[in-house]
Design a protein around this motif. Sequence first.
Motif, mmCIF file in Angstrom:
data_model
loop_
_atom_site.group_PDB
_atom_site.id
_atom_site.type_symbol
_atom_site.label_atom_id
_atom_site.label_comp_id
_atom_site.label_asym_id
_atom_site.label_seq_id
_atom_site.Cartn_x
_atom_site.Cartn_y
_atom_site.Cartn_z
ATOM 1 N N UNK A 1 -49.795 -26.159 34.128
ATOM 2 C CA UNK A 1 -49.917 -27.088 33.005
ATOM 3 C C UNK A 1 -50.807 -28.279 33.322
ATOM 4 N N UNK A 2 -50.793 -28.768 34.554
ATOM 5 C CA UNK A 2 -51.593 -29.942 34.894
ATOM 6 C C UNK A 2 -53.078 -29.679 34.704
ATOM 7 N N UNK A 3 -53.525 -28.489 35.077
ATOM 8 C CA UNK A 3 -54.923 -28.117 34.847
ATOM 9 C C UNK A 3 -55.226 -28.073 33.356
ATOM 10 N N UNK A 4 -54.304 -27.493 32.572
ATOM 11 C CA UNK A 4 -54.511 -27.405 31.130
ATOM 12 C C UNK A 4 -54.559 -28.771 30.467
ATOM 13 N N UNK A 5 -53.716 -29.702 30.920
ATOM 14 C CA UNK A 5 -53.705 -31.054 30.351
ATOM 15 C C UNK A 5 -55.014 -31.767 30.663
ATOM 16 N N UNK B 1 -45.330 -25.741 26.210
ATOM 17 C CA UNK B 1 -44.544 -26.926 25.881
ATOM 18 C C UNK B 1 -44.958 -28.123 26.733
ATOM 19 N N UNK B 2 -45.284 -27.894 27.992
ATOM 20 C CA UNK B 2 -45.695 -28.988 28.860
ATOM 21 C C UNK B 2 -47.036 -29.569 28.436
ATOM 22 N N UNK B 3 -47.984 -28.701 28.123
ATOM 23 C CA UNK B 3 -49.309 -29.177 27.678
ATOM 24 C C UNK B 3 -49.199 -29.858 26.315
ATOM 25 N N UNK B 4 -48.564 -29.183 25.364
ATOM 26 C CA UNK B 4 -48.438 -29.749 24.020
ATOM 27 C C UNK B 4 -47.602 -31.007 23.984
#
Length: 266
Positions: free
Chosen positions: A91-95, A49-52
């Motif tokens: 999530x920060x890495x994924x974003x 949810x954070x990335x999307x």
Amino acid sequence: MSLEIYQIILITLFAFIAINDSLISNTLQQPAIAGMVSGLIMGDLTTGLMVGGTLQLMRLGIAAFGGASIPDYFTGAVLGTVFAVISGRGAQYGIGLAVPVALLMLQLDVLARFCNVFILHRIDKAIERMQLKRIPKFVLSGSLLFGFSRAIPILLMLIIGDHAVVAITNNMPDWLMSGLETAGGVLPVVGIGILMRYLPTKQYIPYLLLGYFFAAYLEVPMMGVTVIGLVAALLVFKKGNEKTNQGKQNVENTENILEGGYGGDE
């Protein structure tokens, strides 16, 4: 963490279905939905949810008008969520990883549309020759090509990238990893800025400041600020309806006066 076979299959099937759904309802292709579904499959809904959600903010105001291609935030949300969970970096890495992936997949979107133009010409010829039975086959082949344009790259990235991402993450310099995490932390602010650009922010500055005050100084959780925002929205909506109804009533009274004269004497 490593990917299971069933996770690879489910994510690939979801990518194939979602890209074809974009031609009909454009619901499953939304980054927020893509991140949520990928997070559920990976067993980490919060990261998904954070990335999307962050990529959804960046996608606001951007559309493929006239067939123009835009960054593929759908694929970015899927792979960003998967690799964020695999690497354990959050999530920060994924974003930070999702944005370059979205820009890279833009080129494959152009290729998929180019292939569908070829199929469209075949459909035109079939219509001219009255070969109507061949048209559904061409339409289906176009749908398959469009679905494979996302499913195959995502499948390859999941198969190859599983071990590659873990190895790269373990051997990546701290300065580069910190840079990606910093970029991932900054991008949500960019998304919020884009959202505020398209909303009537100046008209509702008091509510914006109130929400900031609750979140920053009183440390009210996000759900609490959301509830406060919902209450404010309902009050504004109710006030707007009252003004609309009052305006209609004034128009009706004016029409009655014009029809019968002042007080009905004329």
